[in-house]
Motif scaffolding. Structure first.
Motif, PDB file in Angstrom:
ATOM      1  N   THR A  95       0.831  -1.214   0.000  1.00 51.35           N
ATOM      2  CA  THR A  95       0.000   0.000   0.000  1.00 51.35           C
ATOM      3  C   THR A  95       0.861   1.258   0.000  1.00 51.35           C
ATOM      4  N   VAL A  96       1.837   1.305   0.901  1.00 51.71           N
ATOM      5  CA  VAL A  96       2.690   2.486   1.002  1.00 51.71           C
ATOM      6  C   VAL A  96       3.541   2.640  -0.252  1.00 51.71           C
ATOM      7  N   VAL A  97       4.086   1.527  -0.752  1.00 54.79           N
ATOM      8  CA  VAL A  97       4.917   1.575  -1.958  1.00 54.79           C
ATOM      9  C   VAL A  97       4.109   2.105  -3.131  1.00 54.79           C
ATOM     10  N   THR A  98       2.901   1.564  -3.311  1.00 59.28           N
ATOM     11  CA  THR A  98       2.059   1.982  -4.433  1.00 59.28           C
ATOM     12  C   THR A  98       1.683   3.464  -4.320  1.00 59.28           C
ATOM     13  N   TYR A 105       5.266   9.010 -10.003  1.00 52.12           N
ATOM     14  CA  TYR A 105       5.249   8.703 -11.432  1.00 52.12           C
ATOM     15  C   TYR A 105       3.873   8.773 -12.081  1.00 52.12           C
ATOM     16  N   GLY A 106       2.812   8.867 -11.273  1.00 50.67           N
ATOM     17  CA  GLY A 106       1.473   8.847 -11.837  1.00 50.67           C
ATOM     18  C   GLY A 106       0.921   7.433 -11.915  1.00 50.67           C
ATOM     19  N   TRP A 107      -0.383   7.368 -12.091  1.00 52.03           N
ATOM     20  CA  TRP A 107      -1.048   6.071 -12.030  1.00 52.03           C
ATOM     21  C   TRP A 107      -0.675   5.170 -13.206  1.00 52.03           C
ATOM     22  N   ARG A 108      -0.631   5.702 -14.424  1.00 50.67           N
ATOM     23  CA  ARG A 108      -0.402   4.848 -15.587  1.00 50.67           C
ATOM     24  C   ARG A 108       1.011   4.265 -15.583  1.00 50.67           C
ATOM     25  N   GLU A 254       7.903   6.602 -17.566  1.00 51.15           N
ATOM     26  CA  GLU A 254       8.634   7.844 -17.771  1.00 51.15           C
ATOM     27  C   GLU A 254       9.273   8.246 -16.454  1.00 51.15           C
ATOM     28  N   GLY A 255      10.583   8.513 -16.514  1.00 50.83           N
ATOM     29  CA  GLY A 255      11.296   8.898 -15.308  1.00 50.83           C
ATOM     30  C   GLY A 255      12.701   8.335 -15.329  1.00 50.83           C
ATOM     31  N   LEU A 258      17.078   4.444 -13.153  1.00 50.96           N
ATOM     32  CA  LEU A 258      17.413   3.824 -11.868  1.00 50.96           C
ATOM     33  C   LEU A 258      16.224   3.861 -10.918  1.00 50.96           C
ATOM     34  N   GLY A 259      15.460   4.951 -10.948  1.00 50.52           N
ATOM     35  CA  GLY A 259      14.276   5.036 -10.098  1.00 50.52           C
ATOM     36  C   GLY A 259      13.229   4.009 -10.472  1.00 50.52           C
ATOM     37  N   ILE A 260      13.012   3.835 -11.777  1.00 48.14           N
ATOM     38  CA  ILE A 260      12.048   2.838 -12.243  1.00 48.14           C
ATOM     39  C   ILE A 260      12.509   1.439 -11.846  1.00 48.14           C
ATOM     40  N   MET A 261      13.819   1.166 -12.021  1.00 48.45           N
ATOM     41  CA  MET A 261      14.346  -0.153 -11.659  1.00 48.45           C
ATOM     42  C   MET A 261      14.188  -0.422 -10.161  1.00 48.45           C
ATOM     43  N   ALA A 262      14.466   0.608  -9.354  1.00 46.27           N
ATOM     44  CA  ALA A 262      14.299   0.440  -7.908  1.00 46.27           C
ATOM     45  C   ALA A 262      12.841   0.181  -7.553  1.00 46.27           C
ATOM     46  N   ALA A 263      11.916   0.871  -8.255  1.00 45.03           N
ATOM     47  CA  ALA A 263      10.489   0.669  -7.998  1.00 45.03           C
ATOM     48  C   ALA A 263      10.066  -0.757  -8.357  1.00 45.03           C
TER      49      ALA A 263
END
Length: 805
Positions: A95-98, A105-108, A254-255, A258-263
């Motif tokens: 929940t917190v992560v999402t 990054y936005g919902w999509r 989009e972003g 490294l941030g996307i990979m960590a997510a």
């Protein structure tokens, strides 16, 4: 134990169409199972519907995203997963992560991250790494879930009070005073009503309450609050499910890469661990509440991870929340009587139909009611049982640190900090060694508490050098590991001390054997929780005057020292009264001083054993030795053949039933173990029994073992294996089968059945091979029994991992 009975293989088609154990034909059994799955699916649906909306509200995602995740989790993960009764849906632990991902990054893009995380789970399942996810310390996992619960509760508290949650847990705490100054009475009233119903519903008294409790508390709370808000005409924010035509689908992320990979890594890790832990917990719940013939197959964790990955891919593509197995829904599914994965899939189908047909009804639900429901769920994630467990295992620092890091930083940061603290504590424990010396009656006693590594060598050498040459010394090593540097130091000092005419005893777990009498006749090496060590020294006819350190026996100089001081061979053991008196004298002289303080405590506080241990009266079974237990640990019942008479059986001996009732109801033991052994004379007599022979007390007692004989001959029960091999003969087969059958007899006792239903008691089967000195813990498979094998240092052999019987 992968083999089934040869007799069962002779007519497989016959068995498929034969009546089951209860006498029902297969078609009637199928209809009954379908009815049970249908009933359970409706119960789970009524719980999952408000929870899915509430979790979506807590993350800030579109509310229909929670329904999409619940439907996909039920249908896809339920069909493809490896745990038949595990219910998957929107992940509470995520929940917190999402919420953070949606904010950044936005919902999509968050949907796309969910798809990528599902692909990672599929890859991990292909590599068969599911069990490696369980290597994370339970203190870290419990701390992570508790931290997530605290964060959820703080955020939803603002909605309960009529406001809007802030961007972080710290901001929510700082904003509480202002929120309390601007309460919205309508929102507070609806939230309070929801919490009162939610907490009070399971406690409704009387027959009416019993009937009402069949409705899930979560549904009753939300329905009551919705009805109250509608009848009173309160002006409150409510659920707003937009048209499915405008439902947002994923887009390319989009972003920062490294941030996307960590997510993606965070969603994969947290979702996988939560699902696998829930799968294991569901397995344990099923094992504790159901008989052997009424259980689904055991969890296949790699398949479960594969099912979770496929569900996350589809959920993300359809615009749903990340998915994981959930404990709350799974417990409801098991307790509602579900027998197969159909219940999970049907629950997903009901969610899908509700999302399509019940939108006008769902739009009436006040957001404050959902917020109160999710807030209560978050508070429950801070589990008091987990807190007691980590405290008992001295991991409270890891637990508290993980909670704080999750609340202040986030889930990934919290897990990383928790792992770092756990590693630091483990290294500290490994490196910390306490070495002390005392002089008692002219004997220098050295205690080394902890592992002896090169880091402890300076302290060890300094303490040993305090012992005068030619003196009497006892060195007690209370640790399971000694590296080469520490060994060399102790070996060199030992040799020098003996050369100068000194005497020495070395005791403890780091020695190859305990020492026997020294020159003065004193016997060393006794430990208050090792009552077999005097017996071992008494029966050891080898010369054992001087200590033997690992590896020392191969050194010629050390051998010369031992031989020079060796005493004459031990005399033959005396029989009868002389042997009894000698044993009592040895106990009073050698063991009593070590156990007196512990026994005095037990005399003051009374007995509080952790388990009832039911085993055979065979003289070769020393229960304290094979279980490494001490005074007050076991409540032991011994009889010929380790039999548990069925309640009401002919010629029943009430002494066993009385012991079971006393242990379960008065002593409140946590588990019961039935232990059989190789070469059991009772089982041999049972096999050789002749019908019509004169009835004797022994034959009357052995009649309670006849069900074991029938079970072994039945084609409906598999044959057991021991560490991958078939039993050596019919006696060994009956010894194993008897343990399994007596576990079934135990479940028929009212007190045992009640505690099993409450989930507060575990049953275990054990088999001890006398000739091999090897203990086997019986494990249950789908249609057969495995054996878990433990090596000489207590580590479970990986190729025989299984569930407790």
């Amino acid at each position: 134990m992968t083999a089934t009975s040869p007799k069962a293989d002779q007519a497989p088609h016959e068995a498929d169409h034969a009546p089951n154990k209860a006498g029902r034909a297969p078609d009637k059994g199928h209809r009954a199972d379908l009815h049970a799955d249908l009933s359970a699916s409706l119960t789970v649906f009524l719980i999952a519907l408000p929870l899915s909306l509430g979790i979506a509200l807590a993350t800030g995602a579109p509310l229909q995203a929670g329904l999409v995740a619940a439907a996909v989790g039920g249908i896809v993960a339920g069909r493809l997963g490896g745990t038949p009764l595990l219910v998957s849906g929107p992940a509470t632990g995520l929940t917190v992560v999402t919420a953070e991902l949606i904010q950044h990054y936005g919902w999509r893009t968050t949907c796309a991250i969910t798809v990528l995380a599902g692909c990672c789970q599929l890859g991990l399942a292909a590599l068969r790494t599911a069990r490696s996810a369980l290597m994370v310390s339970p203190a870290i996992v419990h701390g992570m879930l508790a931290g997530v619960g605290v964060t959820i509760a703080l955020a939803q508290l603002h909605i309960v009070l009529g406001g809007t949650p802030q961007s972080s847990a710290l901001a929510n705490v700082l904003g509480l005073p202002g929120q309390l100054a601007n309460l919205q009475p309508a929102a507070v009233g609806v939230s309070a009503l929801t919490l009162v119903v939610l907490l009070g519903w399971p406690r409704l008294p009387g027959r009416v309450g019993l009937a009402l409790r069949k409705v899930p508390a979560a549904l009753a709370a939300v329905a009551t609050a919705t009805t109250f808000a509608a009848l009173t005409g309160l002006s409150l924010p409510r659920v707003n499910l937009p048209s499915w035509r405008s439902h947002a689908l994923p887009e390319l992320p989009e972003g920062p890469v490294l941030g996307i990979m960590a997510a993606v890594l965070t969603v994969t890790l947290v979702g996988s661990v939560e699902s696998l832990l829930s799968a294991v917990a569901t397995d344990k719940l099923i094992a504790s509440q159901r008989r052997t013939g009424n259980r689904p197959p055991r969890a296949d964790l790699d398949r479960e991870l594969r099912g979770q990955g496929a569900a996350n891919v589809l959920s993300g593509l359809l615009g749903g929340l990340p998915i994981a197995g959930g404990a709350v829904r799974s417990v409801a599914n098991v307790k509602s009587g579900a027998v197969s994965r159909r219940s999970v899939m049907l629950h997903g189908l009901w969610i899908l139909l509700a999302a399509a047909l019940l939108v006008p009804v769902l739009d009436l639900i006040p957001l404050a009611a959902l917020a109160a429901l999710v807030m209560a769920l978050g508070v429950q994630m801070v589990n008091a049982t987990h807190l007691r467990t980590v405290t008992r295992h001295r991991e409270i620092a890891v637990y508290v640190t993980t909670i704080a890091a999750v609340v202040l930083g986030g889930v990934l940061e919290g897990v990383a900090v928790g792992i770092a603290v756990a590693v630091a504590i483990a290294l500290h424990r490994l490196a910390r060694t306490r070495i002390t010396v005392e002089v008692q009656d002219g004997v220098h006693r050295v205690w080394a508490r902890g592992q002896l590594t090169f880091l402890a060598v300076p302290r060890l050498s300094r303490v040993l050098n305090q012992i005068p040459p030619g003196g009497r010394a006892v060195v007690e090593l209370d640790g399971s590991f000694m590296d080469h540097a520490a060994y060399e130091t102790l070996q060199d000092w030992q040799h020098a001390h003996l050369v100068h005419g000194g005497s020495l005893e070395v005791t403890g777990r780091s020695t190859t054997r305990m020492s026997g009498p020294d020159r003065t006749g004193h016997r060393g090496g006794h430990h208050c929780c090792r009552p077999w060590t005097p017996w071992m020294n008494h029966c050891d006819h080898r010369s054992a005057a001087e200590p033997v350190i690992p590896g020392a026996a191969t050194a010629p100089d050390a051998m010369e020292s031992v031989e020079a001081a060796a005493p004459p061979p031990a005399p033959r053991r005396r029989r009868g009264a002389g042997q009894l008196a000698s044993g009592i004298s040895a106990f009073q002289r050698d063991t009593a001083p070590h156990v007196r303080e512990e026994l005095a405590r037990l005399a003051r506080e009374g007995q509080r054993p952790s388990q009832l241990f039911l085993t055979c009266a065979d003289s070769r079974l020393v229960t304290s030795m094979i279980t490494a237990s001490g005074p007050g640990d076991l409540f032991t019942v011994r009889n010929v053949g380790n039999l548990v008479p069925l309640p009401g059986a002919e010629a029943t001996d009430d002494s066993v039933a009385a012991a079971i009732e006393y242990a379960v109801d008065v002593l409140k033991v946590d588990s019961i173990t039935v232990c059989g052994h190789s070469g059991c004379g009772a089982m041999q007599a049972l096999l050789n029994s002749t019908p019509g022979a004169p009835m004797t007390p022994l034959r009357r007692w052995l009649r309670h073992g006849l069900p074991s004989l029938e079970r072994m001959a039945s084609r409906h029960h598999p044959w057991a294996r021991i560490a991958g091999r078939l039993p050596a003969d019919a006696v060994e087969q009956l010894c194993l089968t008897n343990v399994v059958q007596q576990l079934e007899h135990l479940r028929a006792h009212e007190s045992v059945a009640r505690r099993l239903a409450e989930g507060t008691l575990e049953l275990h089967g054990m088999y001890f091979h006398v000739g091999e000195a090897q203990a086997y813990l019986l494990s249950e498979g789908e249609d057969f029994f495995d054996c878990r094998v433990f090596d000489s240092v207590g580590h479970q052999a990986p190729e025989h991992v299984g569930q407790h019987a």
